[in-house]
Design a protein around this motif. Structure first.
Motif, PDB file in Angstrom:
ATOM      1  N   ARG A   1       0.793  -1.394  -0.630  1.00 40.53           N
ATOM      2  CA  ARG A   1       0.132   0.113   0.017  1.00 40.53           C
ATOM      3  C   ARG A   1       1.066   1.011  -0.300  1.00 40.53           C
ATOM      4  O   ARG A   1       0.565   2.107  -0.275  1.00 40.53           O
ATOM      5  N   THR A   2       2.305   1.705   0.681  1.00 39.32           N
ATOM      6  CA  THR A   2       2.896   2.353   0.368  1.00 39.32           C
ATOM      7  C   THR A   2       3.289   2.608  -0.957  1.00 39.32           C
ATOM      8  O   THR A   2       3.499   3.829  -1.391  1.00 39.32           O
ATOM      9  N   CYS A   3       3.867   1.923  -1.243  1.00 36.43           N
ATOM     10  CA  CYS A   3       4.475   1.659  -2.881  1.00 36.43           C
ATOM     11  C   CYS A   3       3.292   2.556  -4.054  1.00 36.43           C
ATOM     12  O   CYS A   3       3.658   2.906  -4.575  1.00 36.43           O
ATOM     13  N   GLN A   4       2.186   1.467  -3.406  1.00 36.72           N
ATOM     14  CA  GLN A   4       0.801   2.016  -4.472  1.00 36.72           C
ATOM     15  C   GLN A   4       0.099   3.608  -3.921  1.00 36.72           C
ATOM     16  O   GLN A   4       0.481   4.400  -5.391  1.00 36.72           O
ATOM     17  N   GLU A   5       0.710   4.013  -2.849  1.00 36.74           N
ATOM     18  CA  GLU A   5       0.288   5.311  -2.398  1.00 36.74           C
ATOM     19  C   GLU A   5       1.533   6.295  -3.217  1.00 36.74           C
ATOM     20  O   GLU A   5       1.057   7.406  -3.716  1.00 36.74           O
ATOM     21  N   GLY A   6       2.729   6.092  -3.245  1.00 39.55           N
ATOM     22  CA  GLY A   6       3.514   6.914  -4.369  1.00 39.55           C
ATOM     23  C   GLY A   6       3.411   6.699  -5.497  1.00 39.55           C
ATOM     24  O   GLY A   6       3.671   7.747  -5.896  1.00 39.55           O
ATOM     25  N   LEU A   7       3.746   6.112  -5.766  1.00 40.40           N
ATOM     26  CA  LEU A   7       3.149   5.957  -7.305  1.00 40.40           C
ATOM     27  C   LEU A   7       1.865   6.729  -7.788  1.00 40.40           C
ATOM     28  O   LEU A   7       1.996   6.549  -8.606  1.00 40.40           O
ATOM     29  N   THR A   8       0.787   6.021  -7.158  1.00 39.49           N
ATOM     30  CA  THR A   8      -1.335   7.116  -7.314  1.00 39.49           C
ATOM     31  C   THR A   8      -0.587   8.673  -7.149  1.00 39.49           C
ATOM     32  O   THR A   8      -0.700   9.497  -7.711  1.00 39.49           O
ATOM     33  N   ASN A   9       0.617   8.865  -6.078  1.00 38.87           N
ATOM     34  CA  ASN A   9       0.029  10.249  -6.201  1.00 38.87           C
ATOM     35  C   ASN A   9       1.410  11.069  -7.026  1.00 38.87           C
ATOM     36  O   ASN A   9       1.257  11.865  -7.517  1.00 38.87           O
ATOM     37  N   ALA A  10       2.612  10.173  -7.153  1.00 37.24           N
ATOM     38  CA  ALA A  10       3.224  10.415  -8.575  1.00 37.24           C
ATOM     39  C   ALA A  10       2.934  10.917 -10.049  1.00 37.24           C
ATOM     40  O   ALA A  10       2.948  11.553 -10.595  1.00 37.24           O
ATOM     41  N   ARG A  11       2.016   9.504 -10.337  1.00 37.72           N
ATOM     42  CA  ARG A  11       1.141   9.555 -11.535  1.00 37.72           C
ATOM     43  C   ARG A  11      -0.156  11.045 -11.101  1.00 37.72           C
ATOM     44  O   ARG A  11       0.103  11.723 -12.617  1.00 37.72           O
ATOM     45  N   ARG A  12      -0.750  10.674  -9.651  1.00 37.67           N
ATOM     46  CA  ARG A  12      -1.251  12.330 -10.193  1.00 37.67           C
ATOM     47  C   ARG A  12      -0.580  13.985 -10.567  1.00 37.67           C
ATOM     48  O   ARG A  12      -1.324  14.970 -10.158  1.00 37.67           O
ATOM     49  N   HIS A  13      -0.102  13.563  -9.861  1.00 39.38           N
ATOM     50  CA  HIS A  13       0.885  14.733  -9.121  1.00 39.38           C
ATOM     51  C   HIS A  13       2.165  15.483  -9.847  1.00 39.38           C
ATOM     52  O   HIS A  13       2.386  16.836 -10.011  1.00 39.38           O
ATOM     53  N   ALA A  14       2.565  14.739 -10.477  1.00 41.12           N
ATOM     54  CA  ALA A  14       4.411  15.203 -11.517  1.00 41.12           C
ATOM     55  C   ALA A  14       4.403  13.650 -12.758  1.00 41.12           C
ATOM     56  O   ALA A  14       5.198  12.829 -12.597  1.00 41.12           O
ATOM     57  N   PRO A  15       3.106  14.237 -13.260  1.00 42.63           N
ATOM     58  CA  PRO A  15       3.529  13.026 -14.558  1.00 42.63           C
ATOM     59  C   PRO A  15       4.633  12.897 -15.108  1.00 42.63           C
ATOM     60  O   PRO A  15       4.986  14.115 -15.585  1.00 42.63           O
ATOM     61  N   GLY A  16       4.950  11.751 -15.831  1.00 38.29           N
ATOM     62  CA  GLY A  16       6.542  11.989 -16.218  1.00 38.29           C
ATOM     63  C   GLY A  16       7.138  12.317 -15.414  1.00 38.29           C
ATOM     64  O   GLY A  16       8.811  12.102 -16.283  1.00 38.29           O
ATOM     65  N   ALA A  17       6.487  11.890 -14.331  1.00 40.36           N
ATOM     66  CA  ALA A  17       8.230  11.725 -13.380  1.00 40.36           C
ATOM     67  C   ALA A  17       8.953  10.253 -14.039  1.00 40.36           C
ATOM     68  O   ALA A  17       8.503   9.703 -13.872  1.00 40.36           O
ATOM     69  N   VAL A  18      10.591  10.119 -13.257  1.00 43.08           N
ATOM     70  CA  VAL A  18      10.865   9.567 -12.858  1.00 43.08           C
ATOM     71  C   VAL A  18      10.707   8.593 -11.384  1.00 43.08           C
ATOM     72  O   VAL A  18      11.209   9.404 -10.295  1.00 43.08           O
ATOM     73  N   VAL A  19      10.024   7.511 -11.178  1.00 37.76           N
ATOM     74  CA  VAL A  19      10.319   7.486  -9.514  1.00 37.76           C
ATOM     75  C   VAL A  19      10.622   5.613  -8.963  1.00 37.76           C
ATOM     76  O   VAL A  19      11.176   4.857  -9.998  1.00 37.76           O
ATOM     77  N   ASP A  20      10.840   6.694  -8.886  1.00 41.57           N
ATOM     78  CA  ASP A  20      12.596   5.473  -7.879  1.00 41.57           C
ATOM     79  C   ASP A  20      11.588   5.070  -7.054  1.00 41.57           C
ATOM     80  O   ASP A  20      11.182   5.109  -5.324  1.00 41.57           O
ATOM     81  N   VAL A  21      11.152   3.319  -6.771  1.00 41.12           N
ATOM     82  CA  VAL A  21      10.890   2.539  -5.629  1.00 41.12           C
ATOM     83  C   VAL A  21      11.403   1.401  -5.529  1.00 41.12           C
ATOM     84  O   VAL A  21      12.038   0.544  -5.636  1.00 41.12           O
ATOM     85  N   ARG A  22      11.552   1.709  -3.553  1.00 40.88           N
ATOM     86  CA  ARG A  22      12.755   1.349  -3.020  1.00 40.88           C
ATOM     87  C   ARG A  22      12.276   0.465  -1.225  1.00 40.88           C
ATOM     88  O   ARG A  22      12.393   1.380  -0.506  1.00 40.88           O
TER      89      ARG A  22
END
Length: 365
Positions: free
Chosen positions: A283-304
């Motif tokens: 859920r933490t990773c899902q929330e982070g990806l959702t927020n990145a897609r919603r608020h910063a489309p096109g960003a490079v996202v690192d999930v660690r």
């Protein structure tokens, strides 16, 4: 405190008036003519008139009844009844002096007026009767106190039960709302992003359009499955729910993001996590990806995900265009509640070039 089993004043006065009349007639039939009949009748009437005083000034009323009982047997019914009434209504600190006043009054009466028993037996009977009346009244008062206490406890228990049910309902609603946000919001955001790309990217090739349409179809199907899962929480068959996602499902989550056009890197350790912990990481990773897609489309996202003095999850997005603006914050609130229940913490801070979401959960491999 409610007074039970104590006769009403009108009923008590009527009964005592009859008893007084019978007592006076009995005394005269025994040829006790030392005192005129009128005096006895007067004393009996005064004793009955003093009874209402017991409800306001019980100690004073009891002493007056004791004095009247010393003057005439016509006051005996009122004095003995007064002992019981005061014991029934008041504490022993008041009831005992009233009983003693009545007993002493009757003892004085026996010293100067004829009685039907030897003096010693009369005094013994006098004390026994007043002790019995005192005990009977005190028992009734104690019983009333216990009954009132039990009723108060029952009402308090009912209120506590209602409050517990309401708290359980509220907690269940919050849990369901959190699950819906964590699952459906992610799917629907992915759907909206992909559909937006299909709407504005008119230069896409047929293969790219087909791929995007496939992402939309797959996301819609997964959103429907997630909706069924959430609805299943409300049903009686929790065993019918599919297993909660965990660490092993992160690869599929990132793959769907990549299919939608996002640039995502994933690093996860090779460990086995308990179901609750795995779900929290997911859920933490899902929330982070959702927020990145919603608020910063096109960003490079690192999930660690790393094991660092516990379990640490970081989702960092760098770059990207301006998104749809600030959200409601309910997702982070729900995520924080989930992590705190496991004893962990959540931090979400902006960076000069993006945003970072980090969660730490205590865990030993």
């Amino acid at each position: 405190m409610t007074r039970r089993d104590v006769p009403g004043i009108p009923v008590l006065l009527g009964l005592l008036a009859g008893i007084v009349a019978l007592t006076v007639l009995s005394a005269w039939s025994a040829r006790d003519t030392a005192v005129p009949l009128g005096i006895d009748l007067l004393v009996g009437a005064v004793a009955v008139a003093v009874l209402p005083l017991l409800s306001r000034r019980p100690l004073l009323g009891g002493v007056l009844l004791g004095v009247l009982a010393a003057l005439s047997p016509a006051a005996t019914p009122a004095a003995t009844a007064g002992t019981y009434v005061v014991a029934r209504r008041e504490g022993l600190a008041v009831a005992v002096p009233v009983a003693c006043a009545s007993a002493v009054g009757h003892a004085v009466q026996a010293l100067w007026r004829p009685v039907g028993l030897p003096l010693g037996w009369w005094l013994l009977a006098d004390v026994a009767v007043h002790a019995a009346l005192l005990g009977w009244g005190a028992y009734g008062r104690t019983r009333d106190t216990l009954v009132d206490e039990w009723r108060a406890r029952a009402r308090a228990a009912e209120r506590d039960q209602v409050r517990t049910v309401e708290e359980a309902r509220s907690a269940e609603r919050t849990r369901i709302a959190r699950e819906m946000h964590d699952t459906l919001a992610h799917r629907l955001t992915l759907l909206a992003t992909t559909a937006g790309a299909l709407e504005y990217r008119t230069d896409l090739s047929p293969e790219q359009v087909a791929a995007a349409a496939g992402v939309v179809r797959a996301s819609a199907g997964e959103a429907l499955e997630e909706l069924r899962t959430v609805i299943g929480v409300l049903r009686e068959g929790p065993e019918e729910l599919r297993p909660a996602p965990g660490l092993a499902d992160l690869a599929a989550l990132v793959a769907r993001e990549r299919e939608a056009g996002a640039t995502v890197t994933l690093t996860v350790p090779d460990v086995d996590l308990p179901p609750a912990l795995g779900l929290a990481v997911y859920r933490t990773c899902q929330e982070g990806l959702t927020n990145a897609r919603r608020h910063a489309p096109g960003a490079v996202v690192d999930v660690r995900v790393a094991v660092e003095d516990g379990l640490r999850v970081r989702v960092v997005d760098v770059g990207g265009a301006a998104g749809s603006g600030p959200g409601t914050g309910s997702g982070l609130i729900g995520l924080t509640e989930r992590i705190e229940l496991l004893g962990g913490t959540v931090t979400a801070v902006p960076r000069p070039d993006g945003f970072a979401l980090e969660a730490w959960i205590p865990w030993e491999p």
